[in-house]
Design a protein around this motif. Structure first.
Motif, short mmCIF file in Angstrom:
data_model
loop_
_atom_site.label_atom_id
_atom_site.label_comp_id
_atom_site.label_asym_id
_atom_site.label_seq_id
_atom_site.Cartn_x
_atom_site.Cartn_y
_atom_site.Cartn_z
N ALA A 176 70.06 62.61 81.97
CA ALA A 176 69.11 62.57 80.86
C ALA A 176 67.81 63.27 81.22
CB ALA A 176 68.83 61.13 80.45
N ALA A 177 67.79 63.98 82.35
CA ALA A 177 66.63 64.72 82.81
C ALA A 177 65.47 63.81 83.15
CB ALA A 177 66.21 65.77 81.79
N ARG A 178 65.79 62.56 83.55
CA ARG A 178 64.74 61.64 84.01
C ARG A 178 64.76 61.61 85.53
NH1 ARG A 178 67.07 58.61 79.82
NH2 ARG A 178 68.23 57.40 81.37
N ARG A 179 63.54 61.56 86.08
CA ARG A 179 63.45 61.58 87.53
C ARG A 179 63.98 60.28 88.10
NH1 ARG A 179 57.64 61.81 90.17
NH2 ARG A 179 57.72 59.62 89.47
N VAL A 180 64.85 60.41 89.11
CA VAL A 180 65.42 59.23 89.78
C VAL A 180 64.61 58.91 91.02
CG1 VAL A 180 67.47 58.32 90.93
CG2 VAL A 180 67.72 59.73 88.87
N THR A 181 64.31 59.92 91.79
CA THR A 181 63.53 59.72 93.02
C THR A 181 62.88 61.05 93.38
OG1 THR A 181 63.58 58.98 95.32
CG2 THR A 181 65.45 60.27 94.56
N SER A 184 59.37 63.56 94.32
CA SER A 184 58.10 63.97 93.71
C SER A 184 58.36 65.10 92.73
CB SER A 184 57.10 64.40 94.78
OG SER A 184 57.61 65.50 95.52
N GLY A 185 57.73 64.99 91.59
CA GLY A 185 57.90 65.97 90.55
C GLY A 185 57.58 65.37 89.21
N PRO A 186 57.72 66.12 88.14
CA PRO A 186 57.43 65.56 86.81
C PRO A 186 58.42 64.44 86.46
CG PRO A 186 58.40 67.75 86.61
CD PRO A 186 58.12 67.53 88.06
N ASP A 187 57.95 63.48 85.69
CA ASP A 187 58.82 62.35 85.32
C ASP A 187 60.00 62.81 84.47
OD1 ASP A 187 57.11 60.69 86.66
OD2 ASP A 187 55.89 60.24 84.87
N VAL A 188 59.76 63.77 83.64
CA VAL A 188 60.83 64.31 82.77
C VAL A 188 61.06 65.76 83.19
CG1 VAL A 188 61.55 64.81 80.42
CG2 VAL A 188 60.16 62.78 80.89
N GLY A 189 62.31 66.09 83.37
CA GLY A 189 62.64 67.43 83.83
C GLY A 189 62.17 68.52 82.88
N VAL A 248 65.29 72.28 84.85
CA VAL A 248 66.14 71.10 85.05
C VAL A 248 67.14 70.96 83.91
CG1 VAL A 248 66.16 68.57 85.21
CG2 VAL A 248 64.43 69.92 86.45
N ARG A 249 66.67 71.12 82.68
CA ARG A 249 67.57 71.00 81.54
C ARG A 249 68.62 72.11 81.55
NH1 ARG A 249 62.54 69.79 79.16
NH2 ARG A 249 62.37 71.91 78.33
N ALA A 250 68.23 73.29 81.97
CA ALA A 250 69.21 74.37 82.03
C ALA A 250 70.22 74.13 83.15
CB ALA A 250 68.49 75.71 82.25
N ALA A 251 69.79 73.53 84.26
CA ALA A 251 70.71 73.27 85.37
C ALA A 251 71.73 72.19 84.99
CB ALA A 251 69.94 72.85 86.62
N LEU A 252 71.39 71.27 84.08
CA LEU A 252 72.34 70.24 83.65
C LEU A 252 73.56 70.83 82.95
CD1 LEU A 252 69.86 67.46 82.36
CD2 LEU A 252 71.29 67.43 84.43
N LYS A 259 81.73 68.65 85.43
CA LYS A 259 81.11 67.33 85.31
C LYS A 259 79.84 67.33 86.15
CE LYS A 259 81.96 62.38 85.71
NZ LYS A 259 82.91 61.32 86.14
N VAL A 260 78.70 67.49 85.49
CA VAL A 260 77.39 67.48 86.15
C VAL A 260 76.87 66.06 86.14
CG1 VAL A 260 75.05 68.36 86.11
CG2 VAL A 260 76.95 69.85 85.46
N ARG A 261 76.56 65.53 87.35
CA ARG A 261 76.12 64.15 87.46
C ARG A 261 74.59 64.06 87.55
NH1 ARG A 261 79.84 64.64 91.55
NH2 ARG A 261 78.25 64.23 93.12
N GLY A 262 73.91 65.17 87.71
CA GLY A 262 72.46 65.15 87.80
C GLY A 262 71.95 66.51 88.27
N THR A 263 70.68 66.53 88.61
CA THR A 263 70.05 67.80 89.03
C THR A 263 69.05 67.53 90.14
OG1 THR A 263 70.22 68.67 86.78
CG2 THR A 263 68.73 69.80 88.27
#
Length: 440
Positions: free
Chosen positions: A78-83, A85-90, A94-98, A122-126
């Motif tokens: 969902a382009a939300r940061r899991v862990t 440093s970086g922006p909270d929302v990709g 990031v969205r293109a890499a998904l 099957k992309v599990r994250g970025t």
């Protein structure tokens, strides 16, 4: 000229440096950018390989350590940061890499690389890695400064080389200009020296030849007045002698004979002036010399004056004389000088003899005088009134200009002058022996 060469060389080097430096600077910037992006891709790929099957369970301790100014974060589908440093929302990378592809770009003054976690099906994250672009700019600027320093060194070296080259090229031309100015001021002894530059040396050689020719012509022009005065003085003396002889023998009421003699003398003086002008301005003539006509004219011109003085003139010409070349005008003046010298300083009969001297035409002029001083150079130029003066000097110069030789073959008694005339072909006229020819 030196400034022009230096300016042209500097402009050429600057243009060459710019033509190479500008594309090279752009290429360096792109190279550094690709290098930074490649480094970021390697960090993101290692992180993606270490990611668990369920990205939200990613252990923050599993993130690799990065340097200052570098941000590393993991995002879910969902382009939300899991862990990390970086922006909270990709962001856009990031969205293109998904969607399953590696993405890179520059956002907000930072280089950003996003690598998908999992496979393209099957992309599990970025994994997102970013680094400030300031270091990239600093690195490129440092490189550009180094290139600029090298360019300055290259331009300076080119300027030094062009300065030395301009001096080497300008010195011969400046020397030629100085020589030309000296020639223009009247110093005909000025000569250009070789400098090792073929083109300038050729110009210098041509200038030297022109200066030598001008010097010779000017010397002949300067000598013309003295030669003409001597020859005319001789002709006037002969005219006076003939007029006095005619006046002594003619009736006072019949001056026609004296007038005819005076007119003939004036004609001879006109011929003398024309001859001297031609000899002073023209190059030596290499035409066949008519010896028979020369001795016949000499007999006709000088017999009357010598007989009026109680002296005789004998002209002897052998048969089958060798062929010779020369100027009829110069030959006439030479014989006039020799006969005038015999008439003025000699005694008794005067003999002109044309003979064969071992294949070379020789003309002897002798009189019955006591002789010439043994230690006197009769061909040296001396002021008028001091014995043998300008006449014999003129005669020798005319003979040598025609390629012949004039010397005293007998000093005493009965002095004799011998004139060897240049042959049509074959070797040069033979030189006289040292004991018979005085030093000139």
């Amino acid at each position: 000229m030196r400034r022009r060469i230096l300016h042209a060389t500097a402009v050429a080097v600057v243009c060459a440096v710019l033509l190479f430096a500008v594309p090279l600077a752009v290429a360096v910037l792109r190279l550094y950018r690709q290098d930074e992006i490649g480094d970021l891709e390697r960090i993101a790929s290692r992180t993606a390989l270490a990611a668990p099957t369920f990205v939200p369970d990613f252990n923050p301790r599993a993130l690799p350590r990065v340097g200052p100014g570098t941000q590393l974060a993991v995002y879910d589908t969902a382009a939300r940061r899991v862990t990390g440093s970086g922006p909270d929302v990709g962001d856009a990378p990031v969205r293109a890499a998904l969607k399953g592809s590696v993405q890179s770009g520059q956002t907000g003054g930072r280089l950003v690389v996003a690598v998908p976690v999992g496979s393209a099906e099957k992309v599990r994250g970025t994994v997102r890695v970013s680094r400030t672009a300031t270091w990239l700019s600093q690195r490129a600027v440092l490189t550009w400064l180094g290139m600029g320093g090298l360019a300055v060194v290259a331009i300076g070296a080119a300027a030094l080389v062009s300065l030395r080259s301009s001096r080497r090229l300008a010195q011969p031309l400046e020397a030629l200009a100085a020589t030309a100015r000296r020639l223009e001021s009247g110093d005909l002894t000025a000569r250009a020296v070789p400098y090792g530059l073929p083109e300038a040396d050729e110009v210098g050689t041509a200038l030297n030849r022109a200066a030598e020719r001008l010097d010779r012509l000017l010397q002949r022009e300067r000598a013309f007045s003295a030669d003409a005065s001597h020859q005319l003085r001789t002709a006037l003396a002969r005219t006076r002698l003939e007029l006095e002889s005619e006046l002594a023998t003619c009736l006072p009421l019949d001056p026609r004979a004296a007038m005819r003699a005076a007119l003939e003398s004036l004609d001879r003086m006109t011929t003398t002036i024309d001859d001297l002008l031609a000899l002073a301005r023209d190059v030596p003539e290499r035409a066949p010399l008519d010896v028979a006509a020369l001795v016949a004219e000499t007999r006709r011109r000088w017999r009357g004056g010598l007989e009026a003085a109680g002296r005789s003139l004998q002209v002897v010409a052998e048969e089958d004389l060798p062929a010779a070349v020369g100027s009829q005008q110069a030959a006439r003046q030479v014989l006039d000088v020799l006969l005038a010298n015999a008439a003025t300083h000699g005694r008794g009969a005067v003999t002109v003899r044309a003979r064969d001297a071992n294949g070379v035409l020789a003309i002897d002029v002798e009189d019955q005088g006591p002789g010439l001083p043994q230690d006197q150079d009769v061909f040296a130029r001396r002021p008028a009134g001091e014995g043998h003066g300008i006449g014999l000097t003129l005669a020798r110069s005319l003979v040598e200009a025609e390629g012949g030789r004039l010397f005293v073959s007998r000093r005493a008694p009965h002095p004799c002058f011998t004139w060897l005339i240049a042959a049509t072909t074959g070797p040069e006229a033979p030189r006289s022996s040292p004991d018979r020819t005085p030093k000139a």
